[in-house]
Design an enzyme around this catalytic site. Structure first.
Site, PDB file in Angstrom:
ATOM      1  N   ARG A 101     -10.918  -2.686  90.737  1.00  0.00           N
ATOM      2  CA  ARG A 101     -10.039  -3.234  91.774  1.00  0.00           C
ATOM      3  C   ARG A 101      -9.750  -2.214  92.856  1.00  0.00           C
ATOM      4  O   ARG A 101      -9.610  -1.020  92.599  1.00  0.00           O
ATOM      5  CB  ARG A 101      -8.717  -3.677  91.145  1.00  0.00           C
ATOM      6  CG  ARG A 101      -7.749  -4.278  92.156  1.00  0.00           C
ATOM      7  CD  ARG A 101      -6.487  -4.762  91.495  1.00  0.00           C
ATOM      8  NE  ARG A 101      -5.489  -3.694  91.464  1.00  0.00           N
ATOM      9  CZ  ARG A 101      -4.249  -3.871  91.039  1.00  0.00           C
ATOM     10  NH1 ARG A 101      -3.847  -5.038  90.577  1.00  0.00           N
ATOM     11  NH2 ARG A 101      -3.405  -2.870  91.046  1.00  0.00           N
ATOM     12  N   CYS A 103      -6.787  -2.090  96.036  1.00  0.00           N
ATOM     13  CA  CYS A 103      -5.591  -2.771  96.516  1.00  0.00           C
ATOM     14  C   CYS A 103      -5.016  -1.951  97.659  1.00  0.00           C
ATOM     15  O   CYS A 103      -4.709  -0.764  97.475  1.00  0.00           O
ATOM     16  CB  CYS A 103      -4.574  -2.931  95.386  1.00  0.00           C
ATOM     17  SG  CYS A 103      -3.158  -3.959  95.828  1.00  0.00           S
TER      18      CYS A 103
END
Length: 123
Positions: A101, A103
């Protein structure tokens, strides 16, 4: 290449597809918290908006023959980085396989959304 479209997620609001399948991978466009039935963002808090975004992603992935369990990478965009902890508490309920991920905080998102997520998943 195969293009994915479902009425169970918001229609594209520009010249793009909800997702594209290339080989064994599905690349979704970023989803914002639009309710596909109304075409509007109906909530104003990060928790509810994150839930709607994930619901939209799930619908696109299912239309492509996949699921949240097959996501290998997410890219997450937050309007306010101070929402990070609250965002994470919703995110971790749905992405239990813990994909890779990124972010980041962004200056603005379409339609004033607080969150947008795009994913890459296996078919």
């Amino acid at each position: 290449m195969e293009f994915v479209s479902t009425k169970n997620a918001p229609a594209a609001i520009g010249p793009y597809s909800q997702a594209v399948i290339s080989g064994n991978l599905i690349y979704t466009s970023g989803q914002i918290p639009i309710n596909p039935e109304s075409g509007n963002i109906e909530t104003s808090d990060i928790s509810s908006q994150t839930e709607q975004v994930i619901k939209n992603l799930k619908a696109v992935l299912e239309a492509a023959g996949s699921s949240l369990d097959k996501v290998v990478k997410t890219t997450c965009f937050l309007q306010h980085i101070q929402d990070f902890a609250t965002f994470n508490s919703v995110y971790e309920k749905h992405f239990t396989v813990k994909p890779a991920r990124s972010c980041v905080e962004v200056a603005a998102l379409p339609k004033g959304a607080l969150v947008e997520i795009e994913v890459i998943a296996e078919k």
